[in-house]
Design a protein around this motif. Structure first.
Motif, PDB file in Angstrom:
ATOM      1  N   PRO A  26      10.902   3.366  -8.402  1.00 52.60           N
ATOM      2  CA  PRO A  26      10.661   1.967  -8.603  1.00 52.60           C
ATOM      3  C   PRO A  26      10.216   2.002 -10.090  1.00 52.60           C
ATOM      4  CG  PRO A  26       9.121   2.746  -7.215  1.00 52.60           C
ATOM      5  CD  PRO A  26      10.042   3.989  -7.241  1.00 52.60           C
ATOM      6  N   PHE A  27      10.097   0.909 -10.729  1.00 52.39           N
ATOM      7  CA  PHE A  27       9.255   0.998 -12.014  1.00 52.39           C
ATOM      8  C   PHE A  27       7.878   0.781 -11.792  1.00 52.39           C
ATOM      9  CE2 PHE A  27       8.432  -3.695 -12.577  1.00 52.39           C
ATOM     10  CZ  PHE A  27       9.515  -4.303 -12.301  1.00 52.39           C
ATOM     11  N   ARG A  48      15.723  -5.950  -6.969  1.00 47.95           N
ATOM     12  CA  ARG A  48      14.960  -6.269  -5.869  1.00 47.95           C
ATOM     13  C   ARG A  48      13.784  -5.745  -5.781  1.00 47.95           C
ATOM     14  NH1 ARG A  48      17.020  -5.319   0.173  1.00 47.95           N
ATOM     15  NH2 ARG A  48      14.740  -5.706   0.204  1.00 47.95           N
ATOM     16  N   ASN A  49      12.934  -6.245  -4.783  1.00 48.44           N
ATOM     17  CA  ASN A  49      11.614  -5.676  -4.330  1.00 48.44           C
ATOM     18  C   ASN A  49      11.676  -5.186  -2.712  1.00 48.44           C
ATOM     19  OD1 ASN A  49      10.482  -6.230  -6.855  1.00 48.44           O
ATOM     20  ND2 ASN A  49       9.705  -8.075  -6.371  1.00 48.44           N
ATOM     21  N   TYR A  50      10.889  -4.282  -2.383  1.00 47.79           N
ATOM     22  CA  TYR A  50      10.851  -3.853  -1.094  1.00 47.79           C
ATOM     23  C   TYR A  50       9.391  -4.043  -0.641  1.00 47.79           C
ATOM     24  CZ  TYR A  50      15.487  -1.760  -1.996  1.00 47.79           C
ATOM     25  OH  TYR A  50      16.684  -1.799  -2.203  1.00 47.79           O
ATOM     26  N   TRP A  51       9.317  -4.479   0.722  1.00 44.22           N
ATOM     27  CA  TRP A  51       8.119  -4.653   1.263  1.00 44.22           C
ATOM     28  C   TRP A  51       7.475  -3.871   2.580  1.00 44.22           C
ATOM     29  CZ3 TRP A  51       3.966  -7.497  -1.109  1.00 44.22           C
ATOM     30  CH2 TRP A  51       4.557  -8.597  -2.132  1.00 44.22           C
ATOM     31  N   GLY A  52       6.387  -3.353   2.586  1.00 41.86           N
ATOM     32  CA  GLY A  52       6.030  -2.834   3.825  1.00 41.86           C
ATOM     33  C   GLY A  52       5.509  -3.849   4.796  1.00 41.86           C
ATOM     34  N   ARG A  53       5.001  -3.654   6.149  1.00 43.75           N
ATOM     35  CA  ARG A  53       4.661  -4.642   6.958  1.00 43.75           C
ATOM     36  C   ARG A  53       3.243  -4.749   6.857  1.00 43.75           C
ATOM     37  NH1 ARG A  53       7.993  -3.535  12.546  1.00 43.75           N
ATOM     38  NH2 ARG A  53      10.313  -3.757  11.751  1.00 43.75           N
ATOM     39  N   GLY A  54       2.438  -4.138   6.199  1.00 42.24           N
ATOM     40  CA  GLY A  54       1.209  -4.368   6.039  1.00 42.24           C
ATOM     41  C   GLY A  54       0.272  -3.589   6.928  1.00 42.24           C
ATOM     42  N   THR A  55      -1.190  -3.648   6.609  1.00 39.09           N
ATOM     43  CA  THR A  55      -2.265  -2.926   7.278  1.00 39.09           C
ATOM     44  C   THR A  55      -3.352  -3.496   7.308  1.00 39.09           C
ATOM     45  OG1 THR A  55      -3.352  -0.850   7.615  1.00 39.09           O
ATOM     46  CG2 THR A  55      -3.009  -1.295   5.109  1.00 39.09           C
ATOM     47  N   TYR A 101      -0.560  -5.288   1.728  1.00 35.65           N
ATOM     48  CA  TYR A 101       0.775  -4.688   1.679  1.00 35.65           C
ATOM     49  C   TYR A 101       1.226  -4.121   0.297  1.00 35.65           C
ATOM     50  CZ  TYR A 101       1.320  -8.810   5.143  1.00 35.65           C
ATOM     51  OH  TYR A 101       1.179  -9.512   5.882  1.00 35.65           O
ATOM     52  N   CYS A 102       2.174  -3.202   0.539  1.00 37.68           N
ATOM     53  CA  CYS A 102       2.614  -2.555  -0.621  1.00 37.68           C
ATOM     54  C   CYS A 102       3.920  -3.066  -1.049  1.00 37.68           C
ATOM     55  CB  CYS A 102       2.525  -0.957  -0.743  1.00 37.68           C
ATOM     56  SG  CYS A 102       3.472  -0.343   0.653  1.00 37.68           S
ATOM     57  N   GLN A 103       4.058  -2.876  -2.195  1.00 38.70           N
ATOM     58  CA  GLN A 103       5.594  -3.668  -2.663  1.00 38.70           C
ATOM     59  C   GLN A 103       6.216  -2.595  -3.714  1.00 38.70           C
ATOM     60  OE1 GLN A 103       6.995  -7.754  -4.338  1.00 38.70           O
ATOM     61  NE2 GLN A 103       5.980  -6.629  -5.980  1.00 38.70           N
ATOM     62  N   GLN A 152      18.667   1.652   0.633  1.00 39.79           N
ATOM     63  CA  GLN A 152      17.413   0.843   1.298  1.00 39.79           C
ATOM     64  C   GLN A 152      16.160   1.733   1.023  1.00 39.79           C
ATOM     65  OE1 GLN A 152      16.982  -2.059   2.651  1.00 39.79           O
ATOM     66  NE2 GLN A 152      19.019  -2.654   1.708  1.00 39.79           N
ATOM     67  N   VAL A 153      15.156   1.021   0.840  1.00 40.20           N
ATOM     68  CA  VAL A 153      13.731   1.688   0.784  1.00 40.20           C
ATOM     69  C   VAL A 153      12.917   1.269   1.949  1.00 40.20           C
ATOM     70  CG1 VAL A 153      11.575   1.904  -0.467  1.00 40.20           C
ATOM     71  CG2 VAL A 153      13.697   2.060  -1.572  1.00 40.20           C
ATOM     72  N   GLN A 154      12.104   2.118   2.492  1.00 41.67           N
ATOM     73  CA  GLN A 154      11.425   1.512   3.721  1.00 41.67           C
ATOM     74  C   GLN A 154      10.066   1.920   3.298  1.00 41.67           C
ATOM     75  OE1 GLN A 154      14.308   3.792   4.769  1.00 41.67           O
ATOM     76  NE2 GLN A 154      15.224   2.005   4.640  1.00 41.67           N
TER      77      GLN A 154
END
Length: 116
Positions: free
Chosen positions: A31-32, A103-110, A95-97, A1-3
């Protein structure tokens, strides 16, 4: 997992600057590409900027070209978005991805708010 954890948002006057950070933790981080997206209520999430993790090549949406700069620090597993000459229409949640093949990972945003 990536956070992913974004930071650096806030409120500024038009013409001001902010620097967003997105710090990654968890599994080996390779990530690519890393993206910054933004989202306003009632609108679709828009891709703002992308940086290829290995090469550092970048792309921007036209509305931010010349004002925003995406960069990364591979050792710190962090991607940045330097935002200059901010406009009220830049007011959105950012948001960053992290892009992986499967698959892709997302943050919660600012939140970024630009007052006119």
């Amino acid at each position: 997992q990536v956070q992913l954890v974004e930071s650096g948002g806030g409120s500024v006057q038009a013409g001001g600057s902010l620097r967003l950070s997105c710090a990654a933790s968890g599994r080996t981080f390779n990530p690519f590409a890393m993206d910054w997206y933004r989202l306003a209520p009632g609108k679709d999430r828009d891709l703002v900027a992308r940086i290829m993790w290995i090469t550092g090549n970048t792309n921007y949406t036209k509305s931010v070209e010349g004002r925003f700069t995406i960069s990364r620090d591979c050792a710190k597993k962090t991607v940045y978005l330097q935002m200059d000459s901010l406009k009220p229409e830049d007011t959105e949640i950012y948001y960053c991805q992290a892009n992986y093949a499967v698959r892709n990972y997302w943050g919660r945003g600012t939140q970024v708010t630009v007052a006119s």
